[in-house]
Design a protein around this motif. Structure first.
Motif, short mmCIF file in Angstrom:
data_model
loop_
_atom_site.label_atom_id
_atom_site.label_comp_id
_atom_site.label_asym_id
_atom_site.label_seq_id
_atom_site.Cartn_x
_atom_site.Cartn_y
_atom_site.Cartn_z
N VAL A 102 0.83 -1.19 0.00
CA VAL A 102 0.00 0.00 0.00
C VAL A 102 0.87 1.25 0.00
CG1 VAL A 102 -1.91 -1.14 1.19
CG2 VAL A 102 -0.15 0.03 2.53
N LYS A 103 0.34 2.34 -0.54
CA LYS A 103 1.03 3.62 -0.56
C LYS A 103 0.72 4.40 0.70
CE LYS A 103 -1.04 4.72 -4.35
NZ LYS A 103 -1.50 5.50 -5.51
N VAL A 104 1.77 4.96 1.31
CA VAL A 104 1.61 5.79 2.50
C VAL A 104 2.32 7.11 2.26
CG1 VAL A 104 2.05 6.02 4.98
CG2 VAL A 104 1.47 3.78 4.01
N VAL A 109 -6.54 1.75 6.22
CA VAL A 109 -6.03 2.42 5.02
C VAL A 109 -7.09 2.36 3.93
CG1 VAL A 109 -3.62 1.86 5.54
CG2 VAL A 109 -4.95 0.31 4.13
N VAL A 147 5.97 9.73 -1.12
CA VAL A 147 5.08 8.60 -0.90
C VAL A 147 5.91 7.33 -0.88
CG1 VAL A 147 3.15 7.27 -1.84
CG2 VAL A 147 3.16 9.77 -2.02
N TYR A 205 4.57 0.17 1.49
CA TYR A 205 4.77 -0.74 2.61
C TYR A 205 4.01 -2.04 2.37
CZ TYR A 205 6.68 3.20 5.26
OH TYR A 205 7.45 4.25 5.68
N CYS A 224 1.80 -5.12 4.08
CA CYS A 224 0.92 -5.28 5.23
C CYS A 224 0.04 -6.52 5.07
CB CYS A 224 0.05 -4.04 5.43
SG CYS A 224 -1.04 -3.70 4.04
N ASP A 232 -5.40 3.22 -1.96
CA ASP A 232 -3.95 3.24 -1.77
C ASP A 232 -3.31 1.87 -1.96
OD1 ASP A 232 -3.78 5.97 -1.24
OD2 ASP A 232 -4.26 5.69 0.89
N GLU A 266 -12.27 0.99 2.82
CA GLU A 266 -11.13 0.86 3.71
C GLU A 266 -10.88 -0.60 4.12
OE1 GLU A 266 -12.25 3.52 6.92
OE2 GLU A 266 -10.73 4.95 6.25
N PHE A 315 -4.04 -0.49 11.68
CA PHE A 315 -4.38 0.78 11.04
C PHE A 315 -5.44 0.55 9.97
CE2 PHE A 315 -0.04 0.97 12.55
CZ PHE A 315 0.05 2.21 13.16
N GLY A 338 4.27 10.32 3.11
CA GLY A 338 5.11 10.87 4.16
C GLY A 338 5.23 12.37 4.03
N PHE A 358 1.09 -3.52 9.58
CA PHE A 358 2.23 -3.30 8.70
C PHE A 358 3.40 -4.23 9.03
CE2 PHE A 358 0.11 0.81 8.08
CZ PHE A 358 0.14 0.86 6.69
#
Length: 240
Positions: A159-161, A211, A167, A170, A172, A215, A183, A209, A163, A188
């Motif tokens: 998935v894209k996170v 997400v 970007v 990660y 998960c 993403d 969602e 989390f 920062g 992670f």
């Protein structure tokens, strides 16, 4: 890089920079061993070293490592060849912020800050043209509607996170989907070794989390759990 790719008919040629042990390799250990051998001979007053030729003779006679002396005239010939190769070549600015370079054609490279960063740029050394790559980035593609609508519970994803500066991607594990289809709840994972192409991961912590499905980059194959409780994916994964 572009010259070597053409010279050796390489299908791909990629350079990644890491601060840890940057520029180091087996040759550094070999060089250190040779210097120590010669230095001990000099300290014992069993040899006199005044130049590269005398150094090579002492090293060759007191070590199993083959040492070849390259005379100055041979170095000058090669130096001239390199000077001719780089004549009229433009400089790529801001190389301190570049950690991945890929040779894509004669005198042309594709580069970006990190292997997982978005927005590659193309640089042509002959003209100095520096522009964004027109080809789409695989990791930047918008997931299809089937990916967004799919139930990902129990599946491993990238998935894209976003920062502060870029970007990142990660890995998960999906724990459950929400009441709405937009969602997923995830936990992670992180790489065991911070090197490109590594496929061994562990869970970073027990936190969970939510997400957005928008993403999601891709669904990963199921990993194998090794004897050290690490998750090994069958293919290399470019992620944090």
């Amino acid at each position: 890089m572009t010259k070597l790719k053409t010279l050796y008919s390489l299908e791909s040629f990629e350079w990644n920079f890491f601060a840890t042990s940057h520029g180091k390799g087996a040759v550094d250990g070999v060089g250190g061993t040779i210097k120590r051998v010669v230095w001990h001979r000099v300290l014992a007053r069993q040899a006199v070293v005044t130049d590269a030729e005398s150094f090579a003779k002492v090293a060759f006679g007191n070590s199993k490592i083959t040492v070849i002396n390259v005379p100055p005239e041979d170095i000058e010939i090669q130096k001239q060849a390199f000077d001719n190769r780089f004549e009229d070549i433009k400089t790529l600015a801001g190389t301190q912020g570049v950690h991945q370079v890929v040779a894509i054609g004669p005198f042309q490279v594709k580069y970006k800050a990190y292997s997982t960063a978005f927005g590659s740029r193309s640089f042509l050394f002959q003209t100095g043209e520096d522009e964004p790559c027109t080809a789409p980035e695989p990791l930047a593609e918008t997931p299809s509607s089937s990916v967004v609508q799919e139930d990902h519970t129990g599946k491993y994803l990238t998935v894209k996170v976003a920062g502060k500066k870029m970007v990142k991607v990660y890995v998960c594990l999906t724990l459950q989907s929400s009441g709405t289809p937009q969602e997923v709840q995830v936990r992670f994972m992180k790489k065991v070794r911070a090197c490109p192409g590594d496929s061994t991961f562990v869970f970073s912590n027990e936190e969970e989390f939510w997400v957005s499905k928008s993403d999601i980059v891709m669904v990963l194959p199921t990993p194998i759990l090794d004897k050290r409780d690490r998750y090994v994916f069958p293919e290399a994964i470019e992620a944090e």
